[in-house]
Design an enzyme around this catalytic site. Structure first.
Site, mmCIF file in Angstrom:
data_model
loop_
_atom_site.group_PDB
_atom_site.id
_atom_site.type_symbol
_atom_site.label_atom_id
_atom_site.label_comp_id
_atom_site.label_asym_id
_atom_site.label_seq_id
_atom_site.Cartn_x
_atom_site.Cartn_y
_atom_site.Cartn_z
ATOM 1 N N SER A 134 0.840 -1.201 0.000
ATOM 2 C CA SER A 134 0.000 0.000 0.000
ATOM 3 C C SER A 134 0.872 1.247 0.000
ATOM 4 O O SER A 134 1.966 1.245 0.576
ATOM 5 C CB SER A 134 -0.880 0.021 1.257
ATOM 6 O OG SER A 134 -1.580 1.237 1.335
ATOM 7 N N TYR A 147 -1.204 -0.245 10.688
ATOM 8 C CA TYR A 147 -1.486 -0.755 9.336
ATOM 9 C C TYR A 147 -0.349 -0.376 8.390
ATOM 10 O O TYR A 147 0.174 -1.216 7.641
ATOM 11 C CB TYR A 147 -2.817 -0.183 8.830
ATOM 12 C CG TYR A 147 -3.126 -0.501 7.381
ATOM 13 C CD1 TYR A 147 -3.618 -1.750 7.014
ATOM 14 C CD2 TYR A 147 -2.923 0.451 6.372
ATOM 15 C CE1 TYR A 147 -3.900 -2.045 5.675
ATOM 16 C CE2 TYR A 147 -3.197 0.164 5.044
ATOM 17 C CZ TYR A 147 -3.691 -1.083 4.699
ATOM 18 O OH TYR A 147 -3.958 -1.369 3.379
HETATM 19 N N1 LIG Z 1 -8.709 -0.606 -0.683
HETATM 20 C C1 LIG Z 1 -7.635 0.163 -0.685
HETATM 21 O O1 LIG Z 1 -7.743 1.422 -0.768
HETATM 22 C C2 LIG Z 1 -6.276 -0.428 -0.614
HETATM 23 C C3 LIG Z 1 -5.181 0.410 -0.843
HETATM 24 C C4 LIG Z 1 -3.906 -0.117 -0.784
HETATM 25 C C5 LIG Z 1 -3.719 -1.452 -0.514
HETATM 26 N N2 LIG Z 1 -4.813 -2.257 -0.274
HETATM 27 C C6 LIG Z 1 -4.547 -3.659 0.023
HETATM 28 O O2 LIG Z 1 -5.266 -4.462 -0.883
HETATM 29 C C7 LIG Z 1 -5.462 -5.756 -0.299
HETATM 30 C C8 LIG Z 1 -6.898 -6.195 -0.512
HETATM 31 O O3 LIG Z 1 -7.767 -5.318 0.195
HETATM 32 P P1 LIG Z 1 -9.161 -4.823 -0.390
HETATM 33 O O4 LIG Z 1 -9.074 -3.353 -0.481
HETATM 34 O O5 LIG Z 1 -9.531 -5.618 -1.579
HETATM 35 O O6 LIG Z 1 -10.140 -5.103 0.842
HETATM 36 P P2 LIG Z 1 -11.087 -6.348 1.181
HETATM 37 O O7 LIG Z 1 -12.139 -6.469 0.139
HETATM 38 O O8 LIG Z 1 -11.504 -6.163 2.597
HETATM 39 O O9 LIG Z 1 -10.109 -7.589 1.025
HETATM 40 C C9 LIG Z 1 -9.365 -8.138 2.068
HETATM 41 C C10 LIG Z 1 -9.469 -9.644 1.940
HETATM 42 O O10 LIG Z 1 -8.604 -10.252 2.906
HETATM 43 C C11 LIG Z 1 -9.253 -11.378 3.420
HETATM 44 N N3 LIG Z 1 -8.742 -11.662 4.758
HETATM 45 C C12 LIG Z 1 -8.706 -10.840 5.830
HETATM 46 N N4 LIG Z 1 -8.181 -11.469 6.883
HETATM 47 C C13 LIG Z 1 -7.869 -12.721 6.458
HETATM 48 C C14 LIG Z 1 -7.306 -13.844 7.093
HETATM 49 N N5 LIG Z 1 -6.945 -13.820 8.389
HETATM 50 N N6 LIG Z 1 -7.110 -14.974 6.363
HETATM 51 C C15 LIG Z 1 -7.470 -15.016 5.053
HETATM 52 N N7 LIG Z 1 -8.019 -13.986 4.408
HETATM 53 C C16 LIG Z 1 -8.222 -12.849 5.109
HETATM 54 C C17 LIG Z 1 -10.744 -11.008 3.465
HETATM 55 O O11 LIG Z 1 -11.563 -12.152 3.337
HETATM 56 P P3 LIG Z 1 -12.239 -12.944 4.583
HETATM 57 O O12 LIG Z 1 -12.688 -11.888 5.549
HETATM 58 O O13 LIG Z 1 -13.323 -13.745 3.954
HETATM 59 O O14 LIG Z 1 -11.150 -13.819 5.117
HETATM 60 C C18 LIG Z 1 -10.882 -10.160 2.218
HETATM 61 O O15 LIG Z 1 -11.317 -10.935 1.114
HETATM 62 C C19 LIG Z 1 -5.040 -5.630 1.152
HETATM 63 O O16 LIG Z 1 -3.732 -6.148 1.297
HETATM 64 C C20 LIG Z 1 -5.025 -4.128 1.390
HETATM 65 O O17 LIG Z 1 -4.140 -3.767 2.420
HETATM 66 C C21 LIG Z 1 -6.074 -1.773 -0.335
#
Ligand SMILES: NC(=O)c1ccc[n+]([C@@H]2O[C@H](COP(=O)([O-])OP(=O)(O)OC[C@H]3O[C@@H](n4cnc5c(N)ncnc54)[C@H](OP(=O)(O)O)[C@@H]3O)[C@@H](O)[C@H]2O)c1
Length: 247
Positions: A134, A147
């Protein structure tokens, strides 16, 4: 034989878009996450060769099960470390269990899966690890120090691992590529894990203030791009932001 990819956190957001994109491009995609229904919805929304493994990146038994499935599918060619949580809060209201969950999931979870996968890649002679980091890891923002720290640690680990793999390759070792992709604001439900009400509404207002945040598909494009470069090319780092994002 088909290439096999694992995508952690494949039941929503960026993980779902990456899983669908890799399946479209002909890979067998193993979707890993805690919510089976969400993983099922991912497979139902696309076409391709999918395998669902329900599990938690912090649970060793679940990862052993993931590896059993992956080996039966032919071994892992690509790992996309995407699972993470973001229960951010200002220091005065922050709860220690949230900090622990953030470190356990975002850092230790990523290390758990990487450790499980990399020996097989070494034995087969190649592999590609893609880390979804990120911009927050490079520009920490208020209420998100922990985070951001997990993402900075991911960046540092990835660069160290990349350098070690490159050095080993020079001495006849396997060809293992490591790529970090650091997006800025992406339109997903990541803010759902924010329990502090004020921080959550502030963060949601920030996302809503953007005319065009990144989409999960934008990040999937970047993942596909780095994977499809020729084997002698290792794109070690991509930082991508909405054009209107300042930091
Ligand atoms: N959205 C943004 O603005 C943004 C920006 C920069 C980076 N990111 C990064 O992008 C990645 C994906 O995030 P997203 O934005 O797509 O949000 P998201 O939809 O909340 O995705 C996060 C995923 O991680 C899974 N997860 C969480 N804890 C887990 C665990 N203990 N074991 C296995 N799976 C787990 C969740 O599924 P379950 O709850 O079903 O396990 C969920 O599918 C993350 O690494 C985040 O830090 C996001």
């Amino acid at each position: 034989m088909n290439e096999v990819a694992i995508v952690t956190g494949a039941g929503s957001g960026i993980g779902r878009a990456v899983a669908l994109r890799l399946a479209e491009s002909g890979k067998t995609v193993i979707l890993f996450g805690r919510d089976r229904q969400a993983l099922q919805e991912t497979t139902d929304s696309g076409k391709g060769d999918f395998i669902i493994v329900q599990g938690d990146v912090t649970n060793e038994k679940d990862i052993a099960e993931l590896m059993k499935t992956a080996e039966a599918a032919g071994g892992v060619n690509v790992l996309v470390n995407n699972a993470a949580v973001m229960p951010i809060a200002p220091i005065d209201t922050a709860e220690l269990p949230d900090w622990k969950a953030t470190v356990d999931t975002n850092l230790m979870g990523m290390l758990n899966v990487t450790h499980a996968v990399i020996q097989g890649m070494r034995a087969r002679g190649s592999g590609h690890l893609v880390m979804i980091s990120s911009v927050a890891g490079r520009h920490p923002f208020p209420a998100a120090a922990v985070y951001s720290a997990t993402k900075a640690a991911m960046d540092s680990f990835s660069e160290g691992l990349r350098a070690e793999c490159a050095a080993a390759m020079k001495h006849g070792g396997p060809s293992i590529r490591v790529t970090t992709i650091a997006p800025g604001a992406v339109s997903t439900n990541l803010t759902a894990s924010i329990r502090d009400i004020e921080t959550r509404s502030h963060t949601e207002a920030y996302y809503a203030s953007m005319t065009s945040p990144l989409t999960p598909e934008d990040v999937a494009d970047a993942v596909q791009f780095v994977i499809e470069t020729p084997p002698h090319v290792c794109i070690s780092d991509i930082t991508m932001r909405p054009t209107e994002m300042v930091r």
